[in-house]
Scaffold this motif. Structure first.
Motif, PDB file in Angstrom:
ATOM      1  N   ILE A  15       0.838  -1.207   0.000  1.00  0.00           N
ATOM      2  CA  ILE A  15       0.000   0.000   0.000  1.00  0.00           C
ATOM      3  C   ILE A  15       0.869   1.252   0.000  1.00  0.00           C
ATOM      4  CG2 ILE A  15      -1.761   1.304   1.264  1.00  0.00           C
ATOM      5  CD1 ILE A  15      -2.643  -1.385   2.492  1.00  0.00           C
ATOM      6  N   THR A  16       1.866   1.274   0.898  1.00  0.00           N
ATOM      7  CA  THR A  16       2.641   2.496   1.098  1.00  0.00           C
ATOM      8  C   THR A  16       3.614   2.784  -0.043  1.00  0.00           C
ATOM      9  OG1 THR A  16       4.313   1.295   2.386  1.00  0.00           O
ATOM     10  CG2 THR A  16       2.493   2.287   3.600  1.00  0.00           C
ATOM     11  N   TYR A  17       4.307   1.740  -0.522  1.00  0.00           N
ATOM     12  CA  TYR A  17       5.332   1.997  -1.544  1.00  0.00           C
ATOM     13  C   TYR A  17       4.734   2.458  -2.878  1.00  0.00           C
ATOM     14  CZ  TYR A  17       9.791   1.776  -3.917  1.00  0.00           C
ATOM     15  OH  TYR A  17      10.918   2.114  -4.620  1.00  0.00           O
ATOM     16  N   PRO A  18       3.656   1.810  -3.372  1.00  0.00           N
ATOM     17  CA  PRO A  18       3.032   2.340  -4.594  1.00  0.00           C
ATOM     18  C   PRO A  18       2.585   3.785  -4.441  1.00  0.00           C
ATOM     19  CG  PRO A  18       2.230   0.133  -4.167  1.00  0.00           C
ATOM     20  CD  PRO A  18       3.040   0.534  -2.965  1.00  0.00           C
ATOM     21  N   TYR A  19       2.061   4.127  -3.259  1.00  0.00           N
ATOM     22  CA  TYR A  19       1.644   5.511  -3.018  1.00  0.00           C
ATOM     23  C   TYR A  19       2.857   6.441  -3.072  1.00  0.00           C
ATOM     24  CZ  TYR A  19      -0.259   9.616  -0.657  1.00  0.00           C
ATOM     25  OH  TYR A  19      -0.630  10.906  -0.346  1.00  0.00           O
ATOM     26  N   ALA A  20       3.963   5.995  -2.467  1.00  0.00           N
ATOM     27  CA  ALA A  20       5.178   6.824  -2.443  1.00  0.00           C
ATOM     28  C   ALA A  20       5.733   7.034  -3.853  1.00  0.00           C
ATOM     29  CB  ALA A  20       6.233   6.180  -1.550  1.00  0.00           C
ATOM     30  N   THR A  21       5.735   5.977  -4.678  1.00  0.00           N
ATOM     31  CA  THR A  21       6.268   6.119  -6.034  1.00  0.00           C
ATOM     32  C   THR A  21       5.417   7.077  -6.867  1.00  0.00           C
ATOM     33  OG1 THR A  21       5.040   4.157  -6.787  1.00  0.00           O
ATOM     34  CG2 THR A  21       7.308   3.825  -6.047  1.00  0.00           C
ATOM     35  N   ARG A  22       4.108   7.079  -6.605  1.00  0.00           N
ATOM     36  CA  ARG A  22       3.216   7.972  -7.346  1.00  0.00           C
ATOM     37  C   ARG A  22       3.439   9.430  -6.953  1.00  0.00           C
ATOM     38  NH1 ARG A  22       0.947   3.110  -7.087  1.00  0.00           N
ATOM     39  NH2 ARG A  22      -0.718   2.442  -8.503  1.00  0.00           N
ATOM     40  N   VAL A  23       3.655   9.656  -5.654  1.00  0.00           N
ATOM     41  CA  VAL A  23       3.769  11.030  -5.145  1.00  0.00           C
ATOM     42  C   VAL A  23       5.194  11.570  -5.284  1.00  0.00           C
ATOM     43  CG1 VAL A  23       3.557  12.480  -3.079  1.00  0.00           C
ATOM     44  CG2 VAL A  23       1.841  10.717  -3.543  1.00  0.00           C
ATOM     45  N   LEU A  24       6.182  10.737  -4.917  1.00  0.00           N
ATOM     46  CA  LEU A  24       7.567  11.220  -4.854  1.00  0.00           C
ATOM     47  C   LEU A  24       8.363  10.989  -6.133  1.00  0.00           C
ATOM     48  CD1 LEU A  24       8.474   9.936  -1.263  1.00  0.00           C
ATOM     49  CD2 LEU A  24       7.623  12.195  -1.905  1.00  0.00           C
ATOM     50  N   THR A 237      15.384   0.115  -6.294  1.00  0.00           N
ATOM     51  CA  THR A 237      14.611  -0.090  -5.070  1.00  0.00           C
ATOM     52  C   THR A 237      13.228  -0.643  -5.394  1.00  0.00           C
ATOM     53  OG1 THR A 237      15.779   1.743  -4.000  1.00  0.00           O
ATOM     54  CG2 THR A 237      13.723   1.028  -2.988  1.00  0.00           C
ATOM     55  N   THR A 238      12.600  -0.105  -6.436  1.00  0.00           N
ATOM     56  CA  THR A 238      11.284  -0.589  -6.851  1.00  0.00           C
ATOM     57  C   THR A 238      11.366  -2.043  -7.304  1.00  0.00           C
ATOM     58  OG1 THR A 238      10.670   1.639  -7.552  1.00  0.00           O
ATOM     59  CG2 THR A 238       9.351  -0.177  -8.426  1.00  0.00           C
ATOM     60  N   ALA A 239      12.400  -2.377  -8.057  1.00  0.00           N
ATOM     61  CA  ALA A 239      12.572  -3.754  -8.542  1.00  0.00           C
ATOM     62  C   ALA A 239      12.785  -4.731  -7.399  1.00  0.00           C
ATOM     63  CB  ALA A 239      13.754  -3.816  -9.505  1.00  0.00           C
ATOM     64  N   SER A 240      13.483  -4.293  -6.375  1.00  0.00           N
ATOM     65  CA  SER A 240      13.827  -5.204  -5.274  1.00  0.00           C
ATOM     66  C   SER A 240      12.746  -5.290  -4.208  1.00  0.00           C
ATOM     67  CB  SER A 240      15.141  -4.746  -4.619  1.00  0.00           C
ATOM     68  OG  SER A 240      14.986  -3.470  -4.027  1.00  0.00           O
ATOM     69  N   LYS A 241      11.767  -4.366  -4.244  1.00  0.00           N
ATOM     70  CA  LYS A 241      10.793  -4.279  -3.156  1.00  0.00           C
ATOM     71  C   LYS A 241      10.034  -5.585  -2.946  1.00  0.00           C
ATOM     72  CE  LYS A 241      10.184  -1.187  -1.078  1.00  0.00           C
ATOM     73  NZ  LYS A 241      10.730  -0.785   0.242  1.00  0.00           N
ATOM     74  N   MET A 242       9.405  -6.123  -3.991  1.00  0.00           N
ATOM     75  CA  MET A 242       8.608  -7.325  -3.832  1.00  0.00           C
ATOM     76  C   MET A 242       9.483  -8.535  -3.521  1.00  0.00           C
ATOM     77  SD  MET A 242       5.734  -8.732  -3.561  1.00  0.00           S
ATOM     78  CE  MET A 242       4.589  -7.493  -4.120  1.00  0.00           C
ATOM     79  N   ASN A 243      10.662  -8.587  -4.110  1.00  0.00           N
ATOM     80  CA  ASN A 243      11.566  -9.693  -3.806  1.00  0.00           C
ATOM     81  C   ASN A 243      12.006  -9.662  -2.339  1.00  0.00           C
ATOM     82  OD1 ASN A 243      12.327 -11.286  -6.390  1.00  0.00           O
ATOM     83  ND2 ASN A 243      12.362  -9.163  -7.056  1.00  0.00           N
ATOM     84  N   GLN A 244      12.226  -8.471  -1.805  1.00  0.00           N
ATOM     85  CA  GLN A 244      12.572  -8.348  -0.386  1.00  0.00           C
ATOM     86  C   GLN A 244      11.420  -8.807   0.499  1.00  0.00           C
ATOM     87  OE1 GLN A 244      13.628  -4.223  -0.014  1.00  0.00           O
ATOM     88  NE2 GLN A 244      15.722  -4.511  -0.741  1.00  0.00           N
ATOM     89  N   VAL A 245      10.211  -8.441   0.104  1.00  0.00           N
ATOM     90  CA  VAL A 245       9.029  -8.825   0.869  1.00  0.00           C
ATOM     91  C   VAL A 245       8.887 -10.350   0.896  1.00  0.00           C
ATOM     92  CG1 VAL A 245       6.499  -8.839   0.755  1.00  0.00           C
ATOM     93  CG2 VAL A 245       7.732  -6.681   0.607  1.00  0.00           C
ATOM     94  N   LEU A 246       9.049 -10.977  -0.258  1.00  0.00           N
ATOM     95  CA  LEU A 246       8.929 -12.435  -0.340  1.00  0.00           C
ATOM     96  C   LEU A 246      10.045 -13.130   0.440  1.00  0.00           C
ATOM     97  CD1 LEU A 246       7.884 -12.860  -4.081  1.00  0.00           C
ATOM     98  CD2 LEU A 246       6.452 -13.178  -2.058  1.00  0.00           C
ATOM     99  N   CYS A 247      11.255 -12.573   0.379  1.00  0.00           N
ATOM    100  CA  CYS A 247      12.369 -13.121   1.166  1.00  0.00           C
ATOM    101  C   CYS A 247      12.048 -13.069   2.657  1.00  0.00           C
ATOM    102  CB  CYS A 247      13.659 -12.340   0.890  1.00  0.00           C
ATOM    103  SG  CYS A 247      14.723 -13.111  -0.350  1.00  0.00           S
TER     104      CYS A 247
END
Length: 499
Positions: A15-24, A237-247
């Motif tokens: 929820i937070t990261y997609p919002y951040a990428t859209r705004v920042l 950072t965007t590319a690694s986000k979901m992989n970090q979450v799954l790890c």
């Protein structure tokens, strides 16, 4: 409870990261990630290897309140001393020309260093107080989420975003410190140098492991920020986000069982140790294989979900994400071997040399590939570094790793993932009105076919879960782990020996 906690760490970033990428946008997100990577080095100094050492050694004496009080006081004292040293180094680093314009963001982010020390998360993990940890984490995540939507509204709100990423750590640290009085009383007895000295040698090794770990986990973003700029760091950072979450999800089981494994070894329960080791590894592999396949297949949709309207800006991260999906195999297994096999057996030296080998490999490959391939080069470096860690672990510790028992039945997980690939191939011929519909269908088909295939192939873990779900709890031999006799809860804090 820990699974719930980890699932929440998955849901909230979605929820937070997609919002951040859209705004920042990519530059703002990259700026925040760069600052976090810099602060992580000072966090490393402050921790001085306390966390893993305290969990493993503290779990062995958790049934003795007096010993636990003394041990916790010593760990907290060591942590506090190195936190002061970390802040001294941090104060000097603020004057470096490279950090001009980043001073305020660094100061805000550095609050996590102090409150991580005060939080003593290791205490709650060695006591296996996962219910408290879970409830606390969810509360602060909700608070941070609400504040994010209220305070981060445009590209100039990077400082607010950095502050809100620290909210959970700061809040948890304060609450943990207050709540710790239910379990221990710090400094009831004086801390003597002779007592501290006993811990220093193994902790120096763990500190070395931590240094090497942070280098090869964060050097990609740090070197991208230095060599290519904030935008490339943001794309990575965007590319690694979901992989970090799954790890994190995959490693959650490993985190939970670490104190229990140490407890079994200390109390000469080798059969329980071996049984839990094999079960945990197979469960981990049951998650690793479909997560890898899934990320390789639907990375474009995942990046689209994370980046939203800025998808075209973040599209290059699709290839990077697919490269990092390979790391879903190496990273969790490396952590499992290090902290569930080597650590309880006091083989910190092997962990140190393996991690150091990974760190050196990562630095060299990053240096060679980032100027040419940018974020893709950083991803390749990360995967090769983890592969190097695994190779060194196997070479130095092969006699302690029960390969035959751990790898038994893993082939079933590979075969069970085949229907996902078939669905992907077939769907390439279909036009979907929305990428979300396509992604949702792929996930549903993947989960359902994976479960059905494992049932057909006779996977013991899945069949056990089905038996439990359909009311076989009362039958003898159907329970995972051990039956807990009446009264085994003891004082409400720790399990008594033999329970």
């Amino acid at each position: 409870m820990n699974l719930i906690r980890v699932l929440m760490t998955i849901v909230f970033p979605l929820i937070t990261y997609p919002y951040a990428t859209r705004v920042l946008n990519s530059a703002g997100v990259g700026r925040a990630a760069y600052v976090a990577s810099i602060v992580s080095y000072f966090q490393l100094v402050a921790s001085f290897g306390v966390n893993n050492y305290a969990i493993t050694e503290g779990a062995k004496i958790r049934d003795d309140k007096a010993k636990l009080n003394k041990f916790a006081s010593e760990m907290f004292f060591i942590n506090l001393v190195f936190t002061v040293l970390a802040y001294i180094g941090f104060a000097g680093a603020l004057f470096l020309p490279k950090f001009d314009g980043y001073e305020m963001l660094l100061l805000i982010s550095s609050s996590t260093v102090l409150f991580t020390t005060l939080g003593m998360e290791w205490l709650y993990e060695l006591l296996e107080e996962y219910e408290y940890i879970t409830i606390r984490s969810v509360i602060f995540q909700v608070v941070a989420l609400v504040m994010l939507f209220v305070l981060v509204r445009n590209e100039g709100d990077v400082a607010w975003y950095v502050a809100l990423t620290a909210v959970s750590t700061v809040g948890s640290g304060v609450l943990n410190f207050i709540h710790s009085r239910h379990y221990i009383h710090l400094f009831e007895t004086r801390v003597h140098w002779a007592d501290i000295k006993v811990h220093m040698k193994p902790m120096v090794y763990m500190f070395g492991v931590s240094i090497a770990s942070v280098i090869y986990l964060n050097s990609d973003i740090t070197m991208l920020g230095w060599m290519k700029g904030d935008k490339d760091a943001g794309i990575y950072t965007t590319a690694s986000k979901m992989n970090q979450v799954l790890c994190t999800l995959i490693k959650s089981l490993s985190t939970v069982i670490m104190p229990r494994m140490a407890y079994y070894l200390e109390n000469d329960q080798k059969d329980n140790f071996d049984r839990l080791l094999k079960q945990a590894f197979r469960f981990m592999m049951m998650l690793i294989v479909p997560c890898m396949v899934g990320m390789l297949l639907i990375s474009p949709e995942v990046i689209h979900l994370i980046s939203g309207k800025n998808y075209s800006e973040f599209f290059p991260s699709v290839t990077t994400s697919r490269i990092l999906a390979i790391n879903l195999f190496f990273s969790p297994i490396n952590g499992f071997i290090a902290y569930q096999i080597f650590m309880p057996k006091k083989k910190e030296k092997i962990i140190f040399w393996a991690t150091l080998g990974g760190a050196i490999s990562n630095l060299i490959i990053n240096y060679l590939l980032i100027p040419v391939l940018s974020y893709d080069g950083a991803a390749i470096a990360t995967v090769l570094a983890e592969a190097m860690v695994m190779l060194i672990c196997i070479i130095l510790g092969h006699k302690m790793i029960p390969f035959k028992g751990m790898m038994q039945g893993v082939w079933k997980y590979v075969i069970a993932s085949v229907p996902m690939v078939i669905a992907y191939v077939l769907f390439q011929k279909v036009t979907f009105s929305s990428y979300l519909i396509y992604m949702l269908l792929m996930i549903i088909i993947g989960v359902v076919t994976y479960g059905i295939m494992l049932l057909i192939l006779g996977d013991e873990l899945v069949r056990e879960e089905v038996r439990m779900i359909f009311g076989s709890r009362s039958q003898p031999g159907r329970h995972r782990g051990h039956h807990r006799p009446e009264g085994c809860r003891g004082n409400g804090i720790v399990w008594r020996a033999g329970c």
